[in-house]
Every structure is written in structure tokens, then in C-alpha cells.
Design an enzyme around this catalytic site. Structure first.
Site, PDB file in Angstrom:
ATOM      1  N   ARG A 169       0.829  -1.216  -0.072  1.00 43.95           N
ATOM      2  CA  ARG A 169      -0.052   0.200   0.002  1.00 43.95           C
ATOM      3  C   ARG A 169       0.738   1.249   0.127  1.00 43.95           C
ATOM      4  NH1 ARG A 169      -2.897  -3.242  -1.296  1.00 43.95           N
ATOM      5  NH2 ARG A 169      -4.891  -3.835  -0.104  1.00 43.95           N
ATOM      6  N   SER A 218     -11.175   0.217   1.991  1.00 46.56           N
ATOM      7  CA  SER A 218     -10.484  -0.118   3.449  1.00 46.56           C
ATOM      8  C   SER A 218      -9.887   0.958   3.925  1.00 46.56           C
ATOM      9  CB  SER A 218      -9.432  -1.283   2.941  1.00 46.56           C
ATOM     10  OG  SER A 218      -9.909  -2.324   2.640  1.00 46.56           O
ATOM     11  N   GLU A 300      -4.933   3.771   5.555  1.00 43.39           N
ATOM     12  CA  GLU A 300      -4.963   3.271   4.018  1.00 43.39           C
ATOM     13  C   GLU A 300      -5.559   4.374   3.135  1.00 43.39           C
ATOM     14  OE1 GLU A 300      -6.329   0.046   0.914  1.00 43.39           O
ATOM     15  OE2 GLU A 300      -5.649  -0.674   2.898  1.00 43.39           O
TER      16      GLU A 300
END
Length: 311
Positions: A169, A218, A300
Site C-alpha cells: 500500500r 479499506s 490506508e
């Protein structure tokens, strides 16, 4: 900064542009200026002429973004139609940065090229590169060959995968770089197999995620350091949703924000939430998870801009 101080463009320059409607969360204040370039040449000439002390932020389709209520200072760049092309050359797929991930997956699958992991990832290719997006055990880093980017000074560079330092990520892009396209190398598979796989992925996503709600995907990275594999042996102990549940924060609220009851790692605008509500609730969750498990959840969702004087 006023509009007359900015370079002349062929695209669209909009001063004091409210950004809330451009994000999936539908929150946030205005950008000093929103620039929607007509094409790469327009973007290059704009950045070449723009004083280097003017901050620039590049946003995609707003699927993984919270803009704070005070808005964003400087210029926000949003790529559009001029950056949505897809080209195929054997097993290579070149996609414009503004092309939706799902669209690339579908077009590739129709030619027997497996990019199916992109089918359920919200957002566009530029953001997928910047976040090294992935699911079902596959990541952009696995297939990415190179990236074409316009740098802050208006020059163009082709960046190799090694230059991007792609991790879970995250990536390391040069300061101010604007991704304009990416090249991926796909593996060939049977067309019907790929179509069936995407149908199954969509069904699983809709079953387990609040796809009808106002979320930004998310909220936190998995403490495990990898995304769900989708396999039967997938473990959940260090998944973000699991530690949020263990901390008793599923369904937690602040103002109009809620940790979704269907999937607790989806921060949701349940109606009337401000960016302060959403970010504040996220920080409440991080604090509670740390208190109960000793784990520090990492965001995130990208948060940008300034709060209002009231927070």
C-alpha cells in the site's frame, strides 16, 4: 494565489473549487484552484510555467481520499478524458492514469489477458500505482513494467519499477510527479475463465463489503502487512477488521461517521458527516485498537488539506 497568476491552459482551471463532490466520501472543502488538463502536453506546459513554490496535489477519482474541511491550498490536478486510453501490445497493457482499474481488467480479460485482480479495486490506474494496489494475493508491483510521469518542472520521465520502491500500500514517487500512464505485463489465460473469475470476485465483494455505502474503501492497512488472498487458508488474526472488532469498534460513531457494521474496516459517511467526523472516528479507532492489542493501525485512506478553525 489568484487565477490570473496561473499559466494559460487548454484544459479547465477553476478557482475555489469545492472538492467534496469529487470524492466518494462526499466531504471536504475547496481547492484554491482545480486544474483539469486537456492532455499530457497541456499538463507539461502548465507545470513548466507554474512557479515551483506553488504546491501541487494530484487526485484521482477520489475513491481513497478524504479532503479535510478547510480544503487544499495550491493547485489540485485531476486527470480526465485525455488520460484514459488503453493500448495492447502482445501481453503488454498500457493504460492512462485516469482509466478505471475495473475497465482495464475487463478490456484485458476480453483479450485473454489476466489483470482480473484489478476488477474489484476502486479507483484509477494512477492511484493503483501510487498505492501499489492489490487483492487476492496480487499487487501492481507483480505486473508493473514502468510508469510515464510528468515531473514538477514539466519534464517527462519513464520510471522503472525499481525507482518506485513499491511496498504494501505504498510507493515512493519523486516529489510533485504526476503519473500519466502505466505499462503492465499480463499472463494469458482462457477468456471465459477470466470472465468467470471476475464474476466470482464481484459476488464475493458485494457479499462482504458495503458497496452501496459512502466509503473510501479499506480504511486501515492490515497489520499483517498484506491484503487478503481470497484463499481458504487465509488467516484473519492480523487483519484490520479483526483487530477493530476485537477492540469493540464495529459500529462506532462520531457525528455522521460510522465504522460500517457490514465490514468494520470501512469508515462510512452515514449522512451529514464532515471530514473532521470521519478522521476523528478513525483516530478513535486507532487509539482503541492500540489500547486493546498494542497494534498501531496505519491509515490506508489518504487525508489531505487543512482543517477548519473548528477542527
Amino acid at each position: 494565489m489568484v487565477l490570473r497568476d496561473l499559466p494559460i491552459v487548454r484544459g479547465v482551471l477553476t478557482p475555489n473549487r469545492d472538492l467534496s463532490g469529487l470524492t466518494w466520501m462526499r466531504v471536504g472543502g475547496p481547492a484554491d484552484v482545480l486544474f483539469q488538463p486537456a492532455d499530457e502536453d497541456d499538463l507539461r506546459s502548465f507545470l513548466t510555467a507554474l512557479p515551483l513554490d506553488v504546491p501541487v496535489f494530484v487526485m484521482g477519482v477520489g475513491s481513497n481520499l478524504i479532503v479535510r474541511d478547510g480544503g487544499v491550498r495550491g493547485v489540485v490536478i485531476r486527470l480526465g478524458r485525455g488520460f484514459k486510453g488503453i493500448e495492447f501490445d502482445g501481453d503488454l497493457v498500457r493504460a492512462g492514469a485516469a482509466t478505471l482499474d475495473a475497465h482495464v481488467a475487463r478490456k484485458a480479460a476480453a483479450l485473454g489477458l489476466n489483470l482480473t485482480f484489478l476488477r474489484t479495486i476502486p479507483g484509477s490506474i494512477g492511484g493503483a500505482v501510487a498505492m501499489n494496489a492489490g487483492c487476492y494475493g496480487h499487487y501492481m508491483a507483480d505486473l508493473l513494467q514502468d510508469v510515464r510521469a510528468v515531473m514538477r518542472d514539466g519534464s517527462v520521465q519513464t520510471l522503472a519499477v525499481a525507482d518506485l520502491d513499491l511496498k504494501y500500500r505504498s510507493s515512493t514517487l519523486p516529489e510533485g510527479a504526476v503519473i500519466v500512464s502505466a505499462t503492465l505485463k499480463a499472463v494469458r489465460e482462457d477468456v471465459q475463465t477470466l470472465e468467470d473469475r471476475m464474476i466470482a470476485q464481484l459476488a464475493k465483494r458485494d457479499e462482504t463489503q458495503p458497496t452501496k455505502d459512502r466509503t473510501a474503501g479499506s480504511t486501515f492497512r492490515n497489520p499483517a502487512g498484506f491484503s487478503s488472498t481470497g484463499q481458504a487458508d487465509d488467516t484473519h488474526d492480523l487483519k484490520a477488521w479483526k483487530v477493530i472488532d476485537d477492540a469493540g469498534m464495529r459500529g462506532a460513531t462520531r457525528g455522521g461517521a460510522v465504522m460500517n457494521t457490514k465490514h468494520s474496516n470501512f469508515l462510512t459517511n452515514a449522512g451529514g458527516a464532515t471530514a473532521a467526523d470521519l478522521i476523528g472516528l478513525g483516530e478513535d479507532v486507532r487509539k482503541k485498537v492500540y489500547e486493546t492489542s498494542g497494534l498501531t493501525l496505519e491509515w490506508e485512506i489518504m487525508r489531505v488539506g487543512e482543517p477548519t478553525p473548528q477542527g
